[in-house]
Design a protein around this motif. Structure first.
Motif, PDB file in Angstrom:
ATOM      1  N   GLN A 246       0.834  -1.211   0.000  1.00 46.87           N
ATOM      2  CA  GLN A 246       0.000   0.000   0.000  1.00 46.87           C
ATOM      3  C   GLN A 246       0.862   1.251   0.000  1.00 46.87           C
ATOM      4  OE1 GLN A 246      -2.329  -0.736   3.497  1.00 46.87           O
ATOM      5  NE2 GLN A 246      -3.891  -1.920   2.412  1.00 46.87           N
ATOM      6  N   SER A 249       2.286   1.886  -3.406  1.00 48.28           N
ATOM      7  CA  SER A 249       1.265   2.499  -4.277  1.00 48.28           C
ATOM      8  C   SER A 249       1.127   3.982  -3.972  1.00 48.28           C
ATOM      9  CB  SER A 249      -0.091   1.809  -4.065  1.00 48.28           C
ATOM     10  OG  SER A 249       0.018   0.449  -4.365  1.00 48.28           O
ATOM     11  N   ASN A 252       4.024   5.879  -5.348  1.00 42.90           N
ATOM     12  CA  ASN A 252       3.965   6.043  -6.800  1.00 42.90           C
ATOM     13  C   ASN A 252       3.041   7.193  -7.177  1.00 42.90           C
ATOM     14  OD1 ASN A 252       5.758   4.004  -7.424  1.00 42.90           O
ATOM     15  ND2 ASN A 252       4.171   2.422  -7.460  1.00 42.90           N
TER      16      ASN A 252
END
Lengths: 261, 332
Positions: A246, A249, A252
């Protein structure tokens, strides 16, 4: 319809104070099985040590109060104590090492994996002035930047060669057979653990046989204005891996959140 | 009078006075407890977990590099290093033979260990980080450690259980990360204080480790009594004296309290280098100096109270207040 007291956590409670009972005089009463109190006319009879005011002793006055009142006060006290402790003993920042949270660990990492140490070799650096240890891992679960089954060598500071040891506080120490989750970065031609001991999470089995992770930060001294993440408690391995995914992500999507020093 | 005030009709004032009274009682109680906190953690070798310390000399020479910190132009960084050494000596003079002697700065002091030549215990600021293509045998020094580390002390020692020199420190260098951190000597609240940091690092140089551990470590480091060290968290569960020690793991930016060694720190040095075992010579360390037969440590300090005992006492104190003080407030 909104009532005036609707925003309160609890509506004011009516309570019977000592001396306001409507019970028959002269009859001792027991509340909540623990605290006994007397009707007004009985009080003078049980006075032990007089105090200014109504002529009754301290201990007599104490027993006037029902247990529920005292317990409620104790709850408030515990709350105040907790608050006080948190304020007065708030963990400080540190001098010698910048603390990294999970976002920063991820942001600095070139690879993240769970693996097992299969080889530990200490040696002098090429200039013969320092000792380093090369720790070889077999990756059992590649989380980021590396695949399952690969081998990777991670360099740590310190070690022992031919009877000479080099010790660096805060540098992670691996032993053959250790299972860890590692956050690693490449510096020069070698890979190092991110944030020294901060990037090492040990994998272990708890009493129930569940795989968990924990972190050792002995030897690390923190600095900067962020609170040290010393509150990492043992976590289920799978939960931690999910948390890392998580975080990757999130990083990113929002690189500033994982910004580096 | 106080009780009457506490029983007044202004709940905020009453609450504030209560908190003050509780804190005063708490402080009073633990002021009696804290002086009994005497434990330190010796640095140990990798292989046999035995303490490492200087042998065969009643002094350790430290050599600052003349460039100092580029954040400080007036030379007070070198003075701060000298004061750090004096801080240890002043605090331990009455019970320890060990002295740290700071040489005048010179510009060719290089951190690291030499197996053949003489070794200097260098204090060195790295003002640039190493480039990606840096190879370890390049001459230009750079910060090749973790960028988040502000200072690192590397200690070289004999790690050989068969040797009479086992545990003997041969060299110790303090390297400071000027590439990522700003330093000051004035206690500037936004910078890292040199004297505070170097005094702490000199504790490592002399053979002391941090007094508490964060997280799990196997095996858990032990204090000088042989007891596993307490966890650094929760901080409020630590003995009150520990957080004030020079070797305590954490410090604020601009913090200066580590400049002065506390009782535990002093105990660590005095047990490791007691006056009665003064070797009587002050020499640079190298492998040919021979061993030290009388350098064993003396351990007679009391143990830490446990964190659980502390928590229990806090709860007991709160209960006492709840039962005996609150009813009085309500009534008067």
């Amino acid at each position: 319809m909104n009532l005036p007291n609707q925003g309160l956590k609890s509506a004011p409670k009516s309570r019977t104070l000592p001396g306001t009972s409507t019970r028959a005089p002269g009859k001792a009463r027991w509340r909540t099985d623990t605290t006994r109190y007397f009707e007004p006319e009985q009080r003078n009879q049980v006075s032990l040590k007089t105090m200014p005011g109504d002529g009754r002793g301290f201990w007599d006055r104490l027993t006037d109060y029902p247990a529920t009142v005292i317990i409620r006060n104790v709850k408030a006290l515990l709350f105040v104590t907790t608050l006080l402790v948190c304020v007065v003993f708030n963990p400080a920042h540190a001098t010698v090492m910048l603390n990294l949270n999970l976002y920063q660990l991820v942001g600095r990492s070139d690879a993240i994996f769970a693996g097992k140490v299969i080889k530990v070799v200490s040696r002098w650096t090429n200039d013969q002035r320092r000792i380093v240890t090369d720790n070889t891992f077999v990756v059992s679960q590649g989380i980021y930047g590396i695949g399952n089954g690969q081998t990777v060598t991670v360099r740590t500071l310190g070690g022992t060669v031919n009877g000479i040891g080099m010790r660096v506080s805060g540098s992670p120490k691996m032993r053959r057979g250790d299972q860890t989750i590692l956050f690693i970065e490449k510096r020069g031609s070698h890979r190092y653990v991110v944030g020294m001991q901060q990037g090492v999470f040990q994998i272990y089995q708890d009493i129930a046989g569940q795989a968990k992770v924990r972190r050792d930060l002995h030897g690390v001294t923190f600095t900067k204005s962020t609170k040290p993440r010393t509150d990492f408690t043992p976590t289920l391995l799978n939960d931690f891996v999910t948390q890392i995914h998580q975080t990757i992500s999130t990083c990113n999507l929002d690189k500033s959140r994982c910004a580096q020093l | 009078m106080i009780l009457r005030t506490l029983g007044g009709k202004k709940p905020r004032i009453r609450a504030l006075l209560f908190v003050a009274l509780f804190f005063a009682a708490n402080t009073t109680l633990f002021s009696f407890w804290a002086p009994n906190v005497q434990a330190y953690v010796p640095s140990t070798g990798e292989n046999n977990q035995q303490p490492v310390f200087w042998m065969g000399s009643n002094c350790v020479y430290v050599q600052p590099h003349s460039q100092g910190s580029d954040d400080i132009e007036d030379g007070s960084d070198i003075e701060a290093i000298q004061r750090s050494a004096q801080n240890w000596q002043s605090a331990t003079r009455g019970c320890s033979f060990m002295r740290i002697i700071v040489h005048g700065p010179k510009n060719n002091a290089v951190p690291g260990f030499s197996k053949s030549g003489s070794n200097e215990n260098v204090v060195f600021w790295h003002e640039q980080k190493c480039p990606e293509e840096k190879t370890s045998n390049e001459d230009e020094p750079c910060w090749e450690y973790d960028l988040n580390a502000a200072a690192i002390t590397t200690v070289f020692y004999v790690d050989d259980p068969k040797s009479s020199d086992d545990g003997r420190i041969l060299d110790a260098d303090i390297e400071i990360n000027g590439a990522s951190f700003s330093f000051s000597t004035t206690g500037n609240k936004t910078k890292t204080d040199v004297e505070n940091t170097v005094t702490h690092e000199m504790g490592h140089l002399l053979g002391l480790d941090h007094p508490c551990g964060d997280g799990a470590r196997s095996p858990l480091p032990k204090d000088h009594n042989g007891d596993p060290i307490p966890s650094c968290t929760p901080r409020w569960g630590l003995p009150s004296g520990m957080v004030d020690t020079t070797m305590y793991n954490f410090a604020d930016l601009g913090e200066t309290k580590k400049r002065t060694p506390e009782e535990d720190d002093i105990q660590g040095i005095c047990d490791t280098y007691p006056l009665a075992e003064d070797p009587g010579v002050c020499v640079e360390a190298d492998l040919s100096n021979g061993g030290c037969d009388g350098c064993s440590t003396n351990h007679d300090a009391s143990q830490f109270p446990s964190s659980w005992a502390w928590v229990g006492t806090q709860l007991l104190l709160a209960m006492l207040f709840g039962f005996f003080v609150l009813p009085i407030w309500k009534k008067f």
